[in-house]
Design a protein around this motif. Sequence first.
Motif, short mmCIF file in Angstrom:
data_model
loop_
_atom_site.label_atom_id
_atom_site.label_comp_id
_atom_site.label_asym_id
_atom_site.label_seq_id
_atom_site.Cartn_x
_atom_site.Cartn_y
_atom_site.Cartn_z
N GLY A 35 0.81 -1.22 0.00
CA GLY A 35 0.00 0.00 0.00
C GLY A 35 0.84 1.26 0.00
O GLY A 35 0.36 2.34 0.35
N ARG A 36 2.09 1.16 -0.37
CA ARG A 36 3.01 2.31 -0.45
C ARG A 36 4.14 1.96 -1.40
O ARG A 36 4.26 0.82 -1.85
N ASN A 37 4.98 2.96 -1.70
CA ASN A 37 6.13 2.70 -2.55
C ASN A 37 7.16 1.87 -1.79
O ASN A 37 7.47 2.19 -0.63
N PRO A 38 7.68 0.81 -2.38
CA PRO A 38 8.65 -0.04 -1.68
C PRO A 38 10.00 0.66 -1.54
O PRO A 38 10.36 1.53 -2.32
N THR A 39 10.75 0.25 -0.54
CA THR A 39 12.10 0.76 -0.35
C THR A 39 13.08 -0.01 -1.22
O THR A 39 12.75 -1.07 -1.76
N VAL A 40 14.28 0.51 -1.33
CA VAL A 40 15.32 -0.17 -2.12
C VAL A 40 15.62 -1.54 -1.52
O VAL A 40 15.80 -2.52 -2.25
N ARG A 41 15.65 -1.63 -0.19
CA ARG A 41 15.94 -2.91 0.46
C ARG A 41 14.85 -3.93 0.14
O ARG A 41 15.16 -5.10 -0.14
N GLU A 42 13.59 -3.51 0.18
CA GLU A 42 12.48 -4.43 -0.11
C GLU A 42 12.54 -4.90 -1.56
O GLU A 42 12.30 -6.07 -1.85
N LEU A 43 12.85 -3.97 -2.46
CA LEU A 43 12.99 -4.34 -3.86
C LEU A 43 14.16 -5.30 -4.05
O LEU A 43 14.08 -6.27 -4.82
N SER A 44 15.24 -5.03 -3.35
CA SER A 44 16.43 -5.87 -3.46
C SER A 44 16.13 -7.31 -3.04
O SER A 44 16.57 -8.26 -3.70
N GLU A 45 15.38 -7.46 -1.96
CA GLU A 45 15.05 -8.80 -1.48
C GLU A 45 14.16 -9.55 -2.46
O GLU A 45 14.36 -10.74 -2.71
#
Length: 224
Positions: A154-164
Amino acid sequence: METTTARAGEQTDVVPEIDDPSKVAPRDARELSRLFFDRLAVLEEGTPEYQYARNTLIEMNMSLVRYAASRFRSRGPEEREDIVQVGMIGLIKAIDRFELAREVEFTSFAVPYIVGEIKRFFRDTSWAVHVPRRLQEARVQLARASEELSGRLGRNPTVRELSELMNLPEEEVREAQLACNGYQSSSLDAAVGGGEDGEAALADFIGTEDAALELVEDFHTLAR
């Protein structure tokens, strides 16, 4: 429609001589293609008979290219013509590499070749600024990951979340995000709002004149 043998003296099945292969119905083309591929396998490459069989296969199966190109309807008329031309290259590659021994339909074998050639065309020509191919591919992966995580969180993902999710180092994710800026470009003369006169060019908001640049020619002239 006449028939002809592949080479004089050979004991082979006859192949049909088709007046206009491009007008053969797709259902008929499927059956005729098997016969022509069978002949192509025993003909000597470079002979007139070989070229006739190969060219007939290409023309008979042009409907596969049109079918694959129809997936990209959103492109403009001029680009659609390029798509068909590129798709024909994929069709020719599929014909040259197909073997009846695979026991698969030629249509199932050829369509991935055609679509793959079209996608390579987009990958190599659609970018306004050239970036490495690995980043072009990462951009597609990034878009999918961002869409999936945005819907889930429900929000823009962080770089860490995208990385995982992408199973990539964070630095590569940042590179892919930066590469996205090279996909499309805007003209510096593009009109934007916000100027004193109500409208200004994009260049008016980017950078300023560097007075020191005027000294370059002077220094170069006086260097001696």
